[in-house]
Design an enzyme around this catalytic site. Structure first.
Site, mmCIF file in Angstrom:
data_model
loop_
_atom_site.group_PDB
_atom_site.id
_atom_site.type_symbol
_atom_site.label_atom_id
_atom_site.label_comp_id
_atom_site.label_asym_id
_atom_site.label_seq_id
_atom_site.Cartn_x
_atom_site.Cartn_y
_atom_site.Cartn_z
ATOM 1 N N THR A 118 0.819 -1.206 0.000
ATOM 2 C CA THR A 118 0.000 0.000 0.000
ATOM 3 C C THR A 118 0.859 1.264 0.000
ATOM 4 O O THR A 118 2.010 1.235 0.457
ATOM 5 C CB THR A 118 -0.890 -0.016 1.265
ATOM 6 N N ASP A 119 0.267 2.361 -0.459
ATOM 7 C CA ASP A 119 0.961 3.660 -0.384
ATOM 8 C C ASP A 119 1.007 4.175 1.060
ATOM 9 O O ASP A 119 1.756 5.106 1.364
ATOM 10 C CB ASP A 119 0.268 4.694 -1.292
ATOM 11 N N GLU A 120 0.208 3.556 1.957
ATOM 12 C CA GLU A 120 0.120 4.080 3.331
ATOM 13 C C GLU A 120 1.427 3.906 4.095
ATOM 14 O O GLU A 120 1.641 4.562 5.116
ATOM 15 C CB GLU A 120 -1.058 3.430 4.077
ATOM 16 N N TYR A 162 -1.894 -0.598 10.979
ATOM 17 C CA TYR A 162 -2.001 -1.260 9.665
ATOM 18 C C TYR A 162 -0.785 -0.938 8.802
ATOM 19 O O TYR A 162 -0.109 -1.849 8.302
ATOM 20 C CB TYR A 162 -3.289 -0.817 8.949
ATOM 21 N N LYS A 203 2.241 -3.356 7.340
ATOM 22 C CA LYS A 203 2.526 -3.533 5.903
ATOM 23 C C LYS A 203 3.970 -3.114 5.615
ATOM 24 O O LYS A 203 4.671 -3.744 4.817
ATOM 25 C CB LYS A 203 1.553 -2.720 5.041
HETATM 26 P P1 NAD Z 1 -9.422 -7.658 2.219
HETATM 27 O O1 NAD Z 1 -9.406 -7.409 3.684
HETATM 28 O O2 NAD Z 1 -10.660 -7.385 1.445
HETATM 29 O O3 NAD Z 1 -9.026 -9.191 1.929
HETATM 30 C C1 NAD Z 1 -7.987 -9.835 2.598
HETATM 31 C C2 NAD Z 1 -8.120 -11.337 2.349
HETATM 32 O O4 NAD Z 1 -7.014 -11.996 3.006
HETATM 33 C C3 NAD Z 1 -9.393 -11.948 2.929
HETATM 34 O O5 NAD Z 1 -9.966 -12.828 1.982
HETATM 35 C C4 NAD Z 1 -8.920 -12.718 4.154
HETATM 36 O O6 NAD Z 1 -9.727 -13.847 4.447
HETATM 37 C C5 NAD Z 1 -7.519 -13.113 3.728
HETATM 38 N N1 NAD Z 1 -6.624 -13.339 4.880
HETATM 39 C C6 NAD Z 1 -6.472 -12.555 5.981
HETATM 40 N N2 NAD Z 1 -5.557 -13.108 6.802
HETATM 41 C C7 NAD Z 1 -5.105 -14.243 6.193
HETATM 42 C C8 NAD Z 1 -4.138 -15.223 6.525
HETATM 43 N N3 NAD Z 1 -3.450 -15.164 7.674
HETATM 44 N N4 NAD Z 1 -3.914 -16.246 5.658
HETATM 45 C C9 NAD Z 1 -4.615 -16.328 4.502
HETATM 46 N N5 NAD Z 1 -5.560 -15.436 4.145
HETATM 47 C C10 NAD Z 1 -5.793 -14.396 4.966
HETATM 48 O O7 NAD Z 1 -8.189 -6.836 1.647
HETATM 49 P P2 NAD Z 1 -8.016 -6.142 0.210
HETATM 50 O O8 NAD Z 1 -8.579 -4.781 0.260
HETATM 51 O O9 NAD Z 1 -8.438 -7.099 -0.835
HETATM 52 O O10 NAD Z 1 -6.432 -5.996 0.170
HETATM 53 C C11 NAD Z 1 -5.597 -7.013 -0.394
HETATM 54 C C12 NAD Z 1 -4.149 -6.587 -0.274
HETATM 55 O O11 NAD Z 1 -3.962 -5.343 -0.966
HETATM 56 C C13 NAD Z 1 -3.705 -6.329 1.172
HETATM 57 O O12 NAD Z 1 -2.401 -6.811 1.292
HETATM 58 C C14 NAD Z 1 -3.740 -4.820 1.302
HETATM 59 O O13 NAD Z 1 -2.793 -4.374 2.244
HETATM 60 C C15 NAD Z 1 -3.370 -4.390 -0.107
HETATM 61 N N6 NAD Z 1 -3.896 -3.068 -0.535
HETATM 62 C C16 NAD Z 1 -5.222 -2.768 -0.368
HETATM 63 C C17 NAD Z 1 -5.697 -1.545 -0.828
HETATM 64 C C18 NAD Z 1 -7.156 -1.185 -0.704
HETATM 65 O O14 NAD Z 1 -7.521 -0.048 -1.006
HETATM 66 N N7 NAD Z 1 -8.039 -2.087 -0.315
HETATM 67 C C19 NAD Z 1 -4.817 -0.630 -1.435
HETATM 68 C C20 NAD Z 1 -3.467 -0.991 -1.571
HETATM 69 C C21 NAD Z 1 -3.025 -2.225 -1.125
HETATM 70 P P1 TYD Z 2 -10.850 3.692 4.404
HETATM 71 O O1 TYD Z 2 -11.789 3.274 3.327
HETATM 72 O O2 TYD Z 2 -10.973 3.051 5.739
HETATM 73 O O3 TYD Z 2 -9.375 3.516 3.807
HETATM 74 P P2 TYD Z 2 -7.939 4.037 4.385
HETATM 75 O O4 TYD Z 2 -8.103 4.364 5.824
HETATM 76 O O5 TYD Z 2 -7.071 2.836 4.184
HETATM 77 O O6 TYD Z 2 -7.546 5.200 3.540
HETATM 78 O O7 TYD Z 2 -10.992 5.257 4.609
HETATM 79 C C1 TYD Z 2 -10.802 6.165 3.538
HETATM 80 C C2 TYD Z 2 -10.898 7.558 4.093
HETATM 81 O O8 TYD Z 2 -12.244 7.788 4.537
HETATM 82 C C3 TYD Z 2 -10.022 7.797 5.329
HETATM 83 O O9 TYD Z 2 -9.535 9.131 5.290
HETATM 84 C C4 TYD Z 2 -10.967 7.625 6.504
HETATM 85 C C5 TYD Z 2 -12.295 8.102 5.943
HETATM 86 N N1 TYD Z 2 -13.500 7.455 6.483
HETATM 87 C C6 TYD Z 2 -14.566 8.232 6.958
HETATM 88 O O10 TYD Z 2 -14.514 9.478 6.932
HETATM 89 N N2 TYD Z 2 -15.670 7.595 7.441
HETATM 90 C C7 TYD Z 2 -15.765 6.233 7.481
HETATM 91 O O11 TYD Z 2 -16.796 5.702 7.968
HETATM 92 C C8 TYD Z 2 -14.667 5.443 6.994
HETATM 93 C C9 TYD Z 2 -14.734 3.952 7.032
HETATM 94 C C10 TYD Z 2 -13.561 6.115 6.503
#
Ligand code: NAD
Ligand code: TYD
Length: 351
Positions: free
Chosen positions: A130-132, A156, A160
């Protein structure tokens, strides 16, 4: 054959669905099925022999080693993680367990397997991050490049960042052929409704408040999930071993603008029964502790070196997403039942 971890979650499932639409190379999907993992998402693959689902933990070395020895994948793509910042604030332990120790155990298992491969140069371990990890930007600072220092602020992002460092170390120390991607905020189909965009859509439709943290002026850089999946395919195919690639769509937006856009789309596509605007449901609530102010990704490297570009603009992507949630309420009800509902009522009385 490739091994995808976390393939029942939001991005991993979109990745597998797209992968098997585009080619016939089979996928092993190792997922623990936490509250965030849902096999309903992969329903269309139920009788597809190209998808082999295995329920399990990336940290279970015996299981992972058996899978690698049996199926001999040419690549591992690690999506598995605990992914929600708010949860990491309330219950950080699971983030350490899966994101740090789980990834470490996975790397150890993969190293053992890779060491004995005859064509070990061709193998890839792609770590999805992630960019975070880069921390928070001031309004005037340039977007994150791959050289930006790591300054994670939430449990988080710290977990990461730690996993990214282990991936890097396994390349530098042991020569494991790794690739790391650092992507901005994703949105799109199958997004778990605890994250901003799906939560706002679902709450709006059920007449609940739309909780905007703090002043709503925090900025995130949004990318449609299918564009992220395409970028990962690009990095897997052409990325230079040991390098990291930032992924983003040059789409910085303040949270309140996102919420207003969703309200306007719903006003058009599913007007409220009383004819009033959904924006009436917006409620400013207490800010998230340690809330990062701004994320922005400089995607020049992947665009120039791997010729990747997002296919969706924010306008096209958000419209598709709102429509998807309108069309898939059963999926939403399914994923919201059980453990998730119990956790929400324990932690957020107002939701
Ligand atoms: P998500 O929470 O929707 O899905 C995570 C999946 O991993 C789930 O299916 C869960 O059951 C599985 N999981 C959790 N712990 C596990 C373990 N110990 N062993 C096997 N499986 C396990 O997450 P997402 O949004 O799909 O994110 C996927 C990846 O992308 C993550 O690594 C996250 O950090 C990264 N990412 C997410 C975003 C975003 O905006 N959602 C952006 C950048 C990077
Ligand atoms: P989120 O979807 O949780 O992603 P991330 O924290 O990884 O960026 O949140 C996106 C942005 O929205 C973040 O600045 C927090 C804000 N947010 C709210 O204002 N209200 C909400 O209920 C949630 C879940 C997030």
């Amino acid at each position: 054959m490739i091994l995808v971890t976390g393939g029942a979650g939001f991005i991993g499932a979109n990745f597998i669905l797209d992968w098997l639409r585009l080619n016939d190379e089979p996928v092993i999907n190792l997922d623990k099925l936490t509250y965030a993992g849902n096999l309903n998402t992969l329903k269309e693959l139920e009788s597809d022999t190209r998808h082999i689902f295995i329920k399990g933990d990336i940290g279970d070395s015996q299981l992972v080693e058996n899978i690698l020895d049996k199926y001999k994948p040419r690549a591992v793509i690690n999506f598995a993680a605990e992914s929600h910042v708010d949860r990491s604030i309330l219950e950080p332990h699971a983030f350490l367990q899966t994101n740090v120790i789980g990834t470490f155990n996975l790397l150890e298992s993969v190293k053992k397997y890779w060491t004995n491969l005859p064509n070990s140069n061709e193998f890839r371990f792609l770590h999805v991050s992630t960019d975070e990890v880069y921390g928070s930007l001031e309004r005037t600072e340039p977007a994150f490049t791959e050289g930006h220092k790591y300054e994670p602020n939430s449990p988080y992002s710290a977990s990461k960042a730690a996993s990214d460092h282990f991936v890097r170390a396994y390349h530098h120390t042991y020569g494991l052929p790794v690739l790391t991607t650092n992507c901005s905020n994703n949105y799109g189909p199958f997004h778990f409704p605890e994250k901003l965009i799906p939560l706002m859509i679902i709450n709006a439709l059920s007449g609940k408040g739309l909780p905007v943290y703090g002043d709503g002026q925090q900025i995130r850089d949004w990318l449609y999930v299918k564009d992220h999946c395409a970028a990962i395919r690009c990095v897997l195919a052409g990325g230079k071993v040991g390098e990291t690639y930032n992924i983003g769509g040059w789409n910085e937006k303040p949270n309140i603008e996102i919420v207003n856009t969703i309200c306007e789309l719903l006003d058009e596509l599913r007007p409220r029964a009383d004819g009033k605007p959904y924006a009436k449901q917006i409620q400013y609530v207490a800010d998230r502790p340690g809330h990062d102010r701004r994320y922005a990704v400089d995607a020049n490297k992947i665009e120039c070196q791997l010729d990747w570009r997002p296919a969706e603009t924010f306008e096209t992507g958000i419209r598709k997403t709102v429509q998807w949630y309108l069309d898939n309420q059963v999926w939403v009800e399914n994923v919201q039942s059980g453990a998730y509902r119990t956790w929400i009522s324990k932690n957020y009385a107002e939701r």
